[in-house]
Write a protein that holds these residues in place. Sequence first.
Motif, PDB file in Angstrom:
ATOM      1  N   ALA B   8      35.931  36.545  40.950  1.00  0.00           N
ATOM      2  CA  ALA B   8      36.606  36.495  39.662  1.00  0.00           C
ATOM      3  C   ALA B   8      36.775  35.205  39.229  1.00  0.00           C
ATOM      4  O   ALA B   8      36.467  34.965  38.140  1.00  0.00           O
ATOM      5  CB  ALA B   8      37.963  37.381  39.812  1.00  0.00           C
ATOM      6  N   ASP B   9      37.505  34.257  40.018  1.00  0.00           N
ATOM      7  CA  ASP B   9      37.649  32.851  39.599  1.00  0.00           C
ATOM      8  C   ASP B   9      36.240  32.308  39.201  1.00  0.00           C
ATOM      9  O   ASP B   9      36.166  31.411  38.124  1.00  0.00           O
ATOM     10  CB  ASP B   9      38.265  32.111  40.746  1.00  0.00           C
ATOM     11  CG  ASP B   9      39.952  32.301  40.405  1.00  0.00           C
ATOM     12  OD1 ASP B   9      40.319  33.002  39.663  1.00  0.00           O
ATOM     13  OD2 ASP B   9      40.552  31.801  41.686  1.00  0.00           O
ATOM     14  N   ARG B  10      35.231  32.564  40.040  1.00  0.00           N
ATOM     15  CA  ARG B  10      33.896  31.863  39.657  1.00  0.00           C
ATOM     16  C   ARG B  10      33.463  32.358  38.362  1.00  0.00           C
ATOM     17  O   ARG B  10      32.838  31.585  37.565  1.00  0.00           O
ATOM     18  CB  ARG B  10      32.872  31.961  40.734  1.00  0.00           C
ATOM     19  CG  ARG B  10      32.775  31.033  41.665  1.00  0.00           C
ATOM     20  CD  ARG B  10      30.990  30.758  42.060  1.00  0.00           C
ATOM     21  NE  ARG B  10      30.848  32.339  43.023  1.00  0.00           N
ATOM     22  CZ  ARG B  10      31.287  32.219  44.068  1.00  0.00           C
ATOM     23  NH1 ARG B  10      31.931  31.391  44.834  1.00  0.00           N
ATOM     24  NH2 ARG B  10      31.085  33.432  44.846  1.00  0.00           N
ATOM     25  N   LEU B  11      33.463  33.653  38.062  1.00  0.00           N
ATOM     26  CA  LEU B  11      33.071  34.335  36.815  1.00  0.00           C
ATOM     27  C   LEU B  11      34.007  33.774  35.752  1.00  0.00           C
ATOM     28  O   LEU B  11      33.272  33.020  34.779  1.00  0.00           O
ATOM     29  CB  LEU B  11      33.442  35.705  36.904  1.00  0.00           C
ATOM     30  CG  LEU B  11      32.971  36.510  35.669  1.00  0.00           C
ATOM     31  CD1 LEU B  11      31.421  36.663  35.495  1.00  0.00           C
ATOM     32  CD2 LEU B  11      33.472  38.070  36.010  1.00  0.00           C
ATOM     33  N   LEU B  96      50.791  40.884  34.989  1.00  0.00           N
ATOM     34  CA  LEU B  96      50.518  42.179  34.563  1.00  0.00           C
ATOM     35  C   LEU B  96      50.481  42.808  33.243  1.00  0.00           C
ATOM     36  O   LEU B  96      49.649  43.380  32.690  1.00  0.00           O
ATOM     37  CB  LEU B  96      51.716  42.817  35.337  1.00  0.00           C
ATOM     38  CG  LEU B  96      51.624  43.183  36.918  1.00  0.00           C
ATOM     39  CD1 LEU B  96      52.792  43.747  37.544  1.00  0.00           C
ATOM     40  CD2 LEU B  96      50.298  43.888  37.311  1.00  0.00           C
ATOM     41  N   ILE B  97      51.386  41.853  32.440  1.00  0.00           N
ATOM     42  CA  ILE B  97      51.080  42.092  31.002  1.00  0.00           C
ATOM     43  C   ILE B  97      49.882  41.507  30.258  1.00  0.00           C
ATOM     44  O   ILE B  97      49.260  42.482  29.563  1.00  0.00           O
ATOM     45  CB  ILE B  97      52.435  41.435  30.313  1.00  0.00           C
ATOM     46  CG1 ILE B  97      53.784  41.552  30.838  1.00  0.00           C
ATOM     47  CG2 ILE B  97      52.313  41.486  28.766  1.00  0.00           C
ATOM     48  CD1 ILE B  97      54.029  42.980  30.164  1.00  0.00           C
ATOM     49  N   ALA B 143      37.351  41.574  29.473  1.00  0.00           N
ATOM     50  CA  ALA B 143      37.111  41.994  30.825  1.00  0.00           C
ATOM     51  C   ALA B 143      37.288  40.819  31.997  1.00  0.00           C
ATOM     52  O   ALA B 143      37.997  40.893  33.130  1.00  0.00           O
ATOM     53  CB  ALA B 143      35.615  42.588  31.214  1.00  0.00           C
ATOM     54  N   VAL B 144      36.665  39.524  31.459  1.00  0.00           N
ATOM     55  CA  VAL B 144      36.900  38.491  32.423  1.00  0.00           C
ATOM     56  C   VAL B 144      38.428  38.076  32.422  1.00  0.00           C
ATOM     57  O   VAL B 144      38.833  38.002  33.587  1.00  0.00           O
ATOM     58  CB  VAL B 144      36.153  37.371  31.785  1.00  0.00           C
ATOM     59  CG1 VAL B 144      36.661  36.048  32.950  1.00  0.00           C
ATOM     60  CG2 VAL B 144      34.674  37.480  32.003  1.00  0.00           C
ATOM     61  N   ALA B 149      43.554  38.051  35.390  1.00  0.00           N
ATOM     62  CA  ALA B 149      45.123  38.480  35.425  1.00  0.00           C
ATOM     63  C   ALA B 149      45.183  39.054  36.626  1.00  0.00           C
ATOM     64  O   ALA B 149      46.078  38.984  37.535  1.00  0.00           O
ATOM     65  CB  ALA B 149      45.392  39.328  34.259  1.00  0.00           C
ATOM     66  N   LEU B 150      44.404  40.036  37.198  1.00  0.00           N
ATOM     67  CA  LEU B 150      44.376  40.776  38.303  1.00  0.00           C
ATOM     68  C   LEU B 150      44.552  39.536  39.439  1.00  0.00           C
ATOM     69  O   LEU B 150      45.339  39.608  40.522  1.00  0.00           O
ATOM     70  CB  LEU B 150      43.142  41.772  38.662  1.00  0.00           C
ATOM     71  CG  LEU B 150      43.416  42.880  37.922  1.00  0.00           C
ATOM     72  CD1 LEU B 150      42.011  43.937  38.049  1.00  0.00           C
ATOM     73  CD2 LEU B 150      44.753  43.550  38.273  1.00  0.00           C
ATOM     74  N   ALA B 151      43.355  38.725  39.502  1.00  0.00           N
ATOM     75  CA  ALA B 151      43.767  37.771  40.667  1.00  0.00           C
ATOM     76  C   ALA B 151      44.975  36.949  40.487  1.00  0.00           C
ATOM     77  O   ALA B 151      45.228  36.701  41.807  1.00  0.00           O
ATOM     78  CB  ALA B 151      42.464  36.492  40.419  1.00  0.00           C
TER      79      ALA B 151
END
Lengths: 311, 171, 428
Positions: B8-11, B96-97, B143-144, B149-151
């Motif tokens: 996710a971070d690389r993206l 989360l927000i 989406a990114v 945010a999830l990461a």
Amino acid sequence: AEVTLRFGHYFATEDFRGRTAQYLADRIQTLSKTIKVEVFPAESLVKGREGLQATAQGTVDMYSIYAGYITGQAKLLNIFTLPFPPASYDDAAQAKFASDPEVREVIDRSLGRFGVRMLGVINSSGDVGMFMRDPIESVADLNGRKIRGAGGLSDEALRAMGASIVFMSAAEQFLALQTGTVDGIATTWSSYVNNNLATVAPVHVDANLVRSPYLLIMNGRKWQALDAEQQKAVEQAVAETITWSTENFKAEQDKLYAEIKKLAKVSQDLSAEDRARIDELMKPIYQGYVDAHGEDGAKLMELWKRYAGVS
Amino acid sequence: MKVILAGADRLARAAFALSAVLVMCLAVFVFYEVVARYVVGRPTIWVNEVSGYLLVATTFLAGGWVLRQGGHVRMEMLEEMTGPRGRAALALFGNLIAGAVGAAMTWTGAWMAYDSWDFGWESPTMLATPLWLPQAAIPVGAAVLTLSALAGALDAVTRLTGSAAAPEVRS
Amino acid sequence: MTGGVVALILLLGFVFFAVPIGFALSGATLAGLLAFGDAGALTALSNISWGATSEFVLTAVPLFILMSEIISFTGIGRDLFLAIERWLGRLPGGLAMTGVVACAAFGAVAGTGVGVAAVIGGVAIPEMVRRGYTREMSTGTVAASSALGMIIPPSLPLILYGVVTETPIADLFLAGLVPGALIIAAFCLYIMVAVSLGHGIEPDAPRPRFTWAERLASIRLAGPTVVLIVAVIGSIYVGIATPTEAAAVGVIGALLLAAVSGKLSWPAFRTALVNATRTSCMVMFVLIGAMLFGYLLGLLRVPQGLSDWVLHMGLSRWAVFALLMAAYFVLGMFLEVTSIILITMPIVYPTIIKLGFDPVWFAMVLIVNMSFAVITPPVGLCLYVAKSCLPGTSISQVVRGTLPFMGLLAAVIVVLCLFPELVTGFIR
Ligand code: NA
Ligand code: NA
């Protein structure tokens, strides 16, 4: 059932077209006690450019949208941006043309695909004049000039005449005319008067570049959700508003025209040669419209010519 | 888990790099318009319109990585008053927000771009840009952002539940 | 209205619990749309974001920020500061005045307050502390003066005000010189008096002397900044570029200056570009959030309700005006300037016009009020930049430093109210 309709438009509340929108809202609420109309003037809910998409998706329920804004989405509507229409194509003629059942059928079909219902044409841009910093001798003089255009096919017309179209926001137009970033602007009479443009573009080229209607559109789902009585009330109110607007619009335009005559230092009429030259230059643009839209295009063009009084 | 986070971070980073390139393009294009109009006397028909689209793209594509870097301005008063666990809790809440907003924008943005594509909508200009193209930047960027945010939220959870050794990432 | 209040409370809650401002705004909107909207309402999230962002005028946001970032590594901020010091350094408080004037001069290139704070603060604040000024005085002077970046043209907030209200941007820019000059005069006068009385500086701090030869030589030092000012402002007023495009002229101009001075390197440029992308993304997300929240408030009829309420309270126009100014001060604590303008203008502008105030004059009073916004916690970007220019400084020290200047800003507002013709007469 009780329903609230959110009705967005582009104009200031005190502008004639803003008053027309308010008139419509009032009529709907009078004719149906179960509909509440909330008017959002001056693009305060949704921007004019986004009006169709926002209405299609339900971000707003109703919008009074400038036809020139949606010619990329419903290309047939370019019939409303045909450049340099004849003088006989006035606002009344346009209103009649727009409400011809055959025209309505084509518009309904092209907007219906997006889940949008067209309720009627309640307003017009009026004449779009050309206002320049410096006097021009003839239309040949437009060659090489930088002009802020009015969109749609009228931009192509100006390019055909050798002018360059400059894109900029309304907020920047005054300064751009003042400093010479552009040489002229194509804009409605009301915008010329209300934005005080006479001080920076004192030359009025007295030819109507384009006349575009404002289409009153509604989200299709929202329309379906109204009961028969409510639908009838809305249609009735639209019809009454069109009558009211047509009755009062001419006086409004005459007032603006007198104002322009007073404000502009030079008001140049087109000579007969100019007019002939323009008509010659516009032919391929008109033909291009027909070629691009096949049967529908040909039909609309024929009707347009009849209402516009073109021989 | 670590692999997903790193991915996710690389993206997000790659999207940010693209966004930075677009910012520079923006400067060059707008300057080019000035030259074309004033020096050459021939304004372009594309700079004004394309610049607006580039602004959308550059904003949304950078959003995720800027979130991961703690670069979105926030009121830090509460963070300064609380300890590491409190900060982790706040980070979790904030992410989360941001994730909810990102997800909603991805969903609605995808529909918007899809509609424009489905209907064949173009801009009402001589350029006649197919609108889905610039509009797609919103769901892609969002989406990114959602992934970032999830990461960020997972990071915060690790800090909340796990060992005290877990480092604070948020700057 | 009730829905509006709920949304507002939710927003404040999010902000308080450290949710990034942009997401606090859009998150509150999301919740509000789910709670009060109908089936189609959620589409507003992408619809409004798209409409708000795909706007040419807003390209000035990343471009002005990028220009400031490039200038930061060219060192012309330092040169400008040193050049001005040679003229003002002798006076009591001369170095602080130099900070004020440097902020004003650089303000003629930059479009935002933060841009000025970053470029001038990095030089002025450490230098002032080194020469015996207190931390409060040093950071406070620069933080407060950096607002000149958005008051003196070109100005990003004024561009946005012009766009939203369709007020001619040329008038707004020209008018900005009036409060700009008043603020410079007030700040310098205050500094001179305060320092003479021994405030803000160590008792025996030395004042440098400069020869006339050095002063004349300073013109060369200030040269690059002057070139940039001419390029940016000149290109607008000669008709070469629109105010938006002038930001791009500034970017390319700053790059050329960097190249000429030999400071242009790949790492430096990369850092500038990355920083600019990050900052502009942050500002744009706040802006999008502000637009979304504005949509929600509009949907809930908050603006209409509020302005009806104000107009029907039967207050005098100046009472309404004073209330507005107070409300702007409070908003300024929590929000960033561009978003305040974008959120409030649709509500406030019609009211202001109905009450008979001049739109350009109101823009000037508003922009001076917005100078509070950049230096009041919790959201005061210039405050944080000034703090970061001097390691070991606390926010409260900077805030204490800005307090006297805030008094002066309030005084400038009062002067503008007493003599509106200062603005209206100036632009006619
Ligand atoms: Na400025
Ligand atoms: Na603040």
